[in-house]
Structure formats: structure tokens, C-alpha cells
Design an enzyme around this catalytic site. Structure first.
Site, mmCIF file in Angstrom:
data_model
loop_
_atom_site.group_PDB
_atom_site.id
_atom_site.type_symbol
_atom_site.label_atom_id
_atom_site.label_comp_id
_atom_site.label_asym_id
_atom_site.label_seq_id
_atom_site.Cartn_x
_atom_site.Cartn_y
_atom_site.Cartn_z
ATOM 1 N N ASN A 13 0.798 -1.221 0.000
ATOM 2 C CA ASN A 13 0.000 0.000 0.000
ATOM 3 C C ASN A 13 0.836 1.278 0.000
ATOM 4 O OD1 ASN A 13 -2.513 1.693 0.841
ATOM 5 N ND2 ASN A 13 -1.021 2.028 2.494
ATOM 6 N N ILE A 19 -9.914 8.974 -2.428
ATOM 7 C CA ILE A 19 -10.278 8.620 -1.052
ATOM 8 C C ILE A 19 -9.759 9.727 -0.144
ATOM 9 C CG2 ILE A 19 -10.062 6.853 0.756
ATOM 10 C CD1 ILE A 19 -11.360 5.770 -1.840
ATOM 11 N N TYR A 25 3.193 9.228 -11.331
ATOM 12 C CA TYR A 25 2.258 8.462 -10.508
ATOM 13 C C TYR A 25 1.423 7.528 -11.398
ATOM 14 C CZ TYR A 25 -1.438 7.551 -7.041
ATOM 15 O OH TYR A 25 -2.334 6.949 -6.185
HETATM 16 N N1 NAD Z 1 -6.126 8.523 -1.410
HETATM 17 C C1 NAD Z 1 -6.468 8.286 -2.649
HETATM 18 O O1 NAD Z 1 -7.336 8.968 -3.232
HETATM 19 C C2 NAD Z 1 -5.851 7.150 -3.415
HETATM 20 C C3 NAD Z 1 -6.417 6.785 -4.627
HETATM 21 C C4 NAD Z 1 -5.869 5.743 -5.352
HETATM 22 C C5 NAD Z 1 -4.775 5.058 -4.854
HETATM 23 N N2 NAD Z 1 -4.230 5.433 -3.672
HETATM 24 C C6 NAD Z 1 -3.059 4.701 -3.214
HETATM 25 O O2 NAD Z 1 -3.312 4.167 -1.923
HETATM 26 C C7 NAD Z 1 -2.099 4.095 -1.179
HETATM 27 C C8 NAD Z 1 -2.268 4.826 0.135
HETATM 28 O O3 NAD Z 1 -2.620 6.161 -0.138
HETATM 29 P P1 NAD Z 1 -3.095 7.183 0.992
HETATM 30 O O4 NAD Z 1 -3.990 8.139 0.315
HETATM 31 O O5 NAD Z 1 -3.543 6.460 2.183
HETATM 32 O O6 NAD Z 1 -1.697 7.928 1.254
HETATM 33 P P2 NAD Z 1 -1.186 8.701 2.557
HETATM 34 O O7 NAD Z 1 -0.123 9.643 2.070
HETATM 35 O O8 NAD Z 1 -2.328 9.252 3.279
HETATM 36 O O9 NAD Z 1 -0.504 7.534 3.386
HETATM 37 C C9 NAD Z 1 0.585 6.831 2.816
HETATM 38 C C10 NAD Z 1 1.415 6.182 3.889
HETATM 39 O O10 NAD Z 1 2.542 5.574 3.229
HETATM 40 C C11 NAD Z 1 3.716 5.894 3.970
HETATM 41 N N3 NAD Z 1 4.880 5.857 3.078
HETATM 42 C C12 NAD Z 1 5.230 6.734 2.107
HETATM 43 N N4 NAD Z 1 6.404 6.399 1.555
HETATM 44 C C13 NAD Z 1 6.815 5.279 2.188
HETATM 45 C C14 NAD Z 1 7.953 4.442 2.068
HETATM 46 N N5 NAD Z 1 8.944 4.732 1.204
HETATM 47 N N6 NAD Z 1 8.046 3.365 2.863
HETATM 48 C C15 NAD Z 1 7.081 3.068 3.759
HETATM 49 N N7 NAD Z 1 5.990 3.829 3.950
HETATM 50 C C16 NAD Z 1 5.859 4.923 3.164
HETATM 51 C C17 NAD Z 1 3.463 7.276 4.536
HETATM 52 O O11 NAD Z 1 4.310 7.562 5.635
HETATM 53 C C18 NAD Z 1 1.992 7.181 4.909
HETATM 54 O O12 NAD Z 1 1.808 6.685 6.213
HETATM 55 C C19 NAD Z 1 -1.009 4.703 -2.078
HETATM 56 O O13 NAD Z 1 -0.337 3.673 -2.773
HETATM 57 C C20 NAD Z 1 -1.821 5.544 -3.040
HETATM 58 O O14 NAD Z 1 -1.150 5.755 -4.247
HETATM 59 C C21 NAD Z 1 -4.744 6.460 -2.941
#
Ligand code: NAD
Length: 255
Positions: free
Chosen positions: A90, A189, A156
């Protein structure tokens, strides 16, 4: 309550947002959860909350793009909980939001290092444990941006397209080992990632309304909308599901 009883789940990026919800729901369903993240403070908070509810969890500080760290953490998780049988790849970053010709190579590579190399490394070191355990479930967190285009964040988009295909390839390679590999594709999200992205815009409220309206259901999703999809993929309820793209996007990609 016990959909994941007996499973050992590693959730990368488990300290905040979607990952945090995945950790909480998987622990609630009986999994022992390894919360792995760069963010120690919030990661420890997640572990504490899970334990207070009677669940099993431990935090590991991890940068998914660092091979030595990934190898060590996977080894330590196995010592603590037994072999990992669920891996949720994730952890991800949004990265630079510029048109392709303005991006630097460094900006491009930074996103691929976390979003693609990190998924590769965690999968590489989890698979032998799943094989020893007799099977498992790997979940790559892709995005609607791994299925359709939008005129923003080119690195991305590329990274999320890559992990979509990595899931299909590994689904084929590891099917004989009873290891399933699927990708999840969230719409927007409401998490710190999206909140911070909107803050860079001239009118964040207007931007939020505009993004919400791209989803036919009329609003952004919540982390638990994705968390429950991951619980399903991790559980034996999805035992015939592999190489699939699970889209949870309020209808965004219907158009
Ligand atoms: N929020 C959205 O709308 C959305 C939509 C589609 C996909 N996603 C994907 O879902 C996943 C989570 O997104 P989110 O919105 O919860 O992001 P977020 O930024 O809120 O949380 C991401 C977490 O990943 C951690 N992280 C970042 N780089 C890291 C690394 N190198 N090693 C370990 N941990 C690391 C951060 O510290 C954070 O706790 C991501 O892969 C994102 O691309 C999110």
C-alpha cells in the site's frame, strides 16, 4: 469477526490513510498485523489502538524502497508472528505534479522507487514465506490512475499502471503455489495524501467539490471502503480470485 483468523498480514504504509484502515480492519478480522511505515509516531498509534481492542499488531519502521530494510523487516516479522501470508503493498507517494517535459529525472525516479520498486521488493521477500506457509494473498494498491488517464501526475500514473501489470504477471507465476496476486483501484479517497494535494491548489474547497463530482456517487470514498476490499482479497472468501483488478471508485471509471 474472524475472516482472517490465523493469517499474518504485512501492510506497508500502514500508519495513515488507506493503510491505517486496512490494518485496523484486518486486525479486527483476526489477522496478526505488521504495520510498516516511515512514520513511526502514527504507526505506533495504530498498533496501540489495535491492541486496545484485543487485536495483535506490531510496528516496524520501514522504507519500502530500501532492499536491506525490506529483507530485515520481513525476517523479523516471520520470527515474531510466523510466515507472512497476506501482503498489502500500500505504501505510495503522489510525487511531482508537472507535465512530463518539466519533470526532472530525480522527480520521476523518486515516485518509481516507492510505488514500483517498493512493491517489487516487498513481494520478492514475502513470496518465499508464503510458499513455506502453503499459500498467500498479495494485494497491490494501484489506483483509478492505473486504469485511465488524467492530465496530471505523470510519474504516478506510470507507477500505478506498472503495479497493475505486475499483479497479473505474478498471479500467473505463483498460482501453482496457491499464492493469489490482485490489484485494488481506489477512486479519490479522503486521506492525508489527497488533503495535501488539494492544499497545493488555489481554491482547495472548489477543487474538492470538482474532484468529488467526477465520481458518479457524488463524493470521495473513505479509507474503509478500500479496507474492506482488502479484507475480502486477503480472506479465503476470494480463493478463486487472482490477477483481478478490484475497482472501488464510486463509478469514476464507468465513463
Ligand atoms: N487517497 C487516494 O485517493 C488514493 C487513490 C488511489 C490510490 N491510492 C493509493 O493508496 C495508497 C495509500 O494512499 P493514501 O492516500 O492512504 O496515502 P497517505 O499519504 O495518506 O498515506 C501513505 C502512507 O505511506 C507511507 N509511506 C510513504 N512512503 C513510504 C515508504 N517509502 N516506505 C514506507 N511507507 C511509506 C506514509 O508515511 C503514509 O503513512 C497509495 O499507494 C496511493 O497511491 C490512494
Amino acid at each position: 469477526m474472524d475472516r482472517l483468523q490465523g493469517k499474518v498480514a504485512l501492510v506497508t504504509g500502514g500508519a495513515l490513510g488507506i493503510g491505517r484502515s486496512v490494518c485496523e480492519l484486518m486486525a479486527r478480522e483476526g489477522a496478526a498485523v505488521a504495520v510498516a511505515d516511515l512514520d513511526q509516531e502514527h504507526g505506533n498509534e495504530v498498533v496501540q489502538e489495535i491492541r486496545e481492542r484485543g487485536g495483535k499488531a506490531e510496528f516496524w519502521k520501514l522504507d519500502v524502497s530500501d532492499e536491506a530494510q525490506v529483507k530485515l523487516v520481513l525476517h523479523q516479522i516471520e520470527l515474531k508472528f510466523g510466515p507472512v501470508t497476506v501482503l498489502v503493498n500500500n505504501a505510495g507517494i503522489g510525487g511531482a505534479n508537472k507535465p512530463t517535459h518539466e519533470l526532472t529525472l530525480e522527480e520521476w525516479e523518486k515516485v518509481q522507487a516507492v510505488n514500483v520498486k517498493g512493491v517489487f521488493l516487498c513481494t520478492k521477500y514475502a513470496i518465499p514465506q508464503m510458499r513455506r506457509a502453503g499459500g498467500g494473498s498479495v494485494i497491490h494498491m494501484s489506483s483509478i490512475y492505473g486504469i485511465v488517464g488524467a492530465p496530471d501526475v505523470p510519474p504516478y500514473h506510470a507507477s500505478k499502471g506498472a503495479v497493475t501489470m505486475m499483479a497479473k504477471t505474478d498471479a500467473l507465476i505463483y498460482a501453482p503455489d496457491r499464492i493469489r496476486v490482485n490489484s485494488v483501484h481506489p477512486g479519490f479517497i479522503w486521506t492525508p495524501m489527497v488533503e495535501n494535494h488539494l492544499k497545493t491548489m488555489p481554491d482547495p474547497d472548489a477543487a474538492r467539490a470538482a474532484i468529488s463530482s467526477l465520481h458518479p456517487l457524488g463524493h470521495m470514498g473513505q479509507p474503509e471502503d478500500i479496507g474492506w476490499a482488502c479484507v475480502y482479497l486477503a480472506s479465503d472468501e476470494s480463493k478463486f480470485v487472482t490477477g483481478a483488478q478490484i475497482v472501488v471508485d464510486g463509478g469514476y471509471t464507468c465513463r
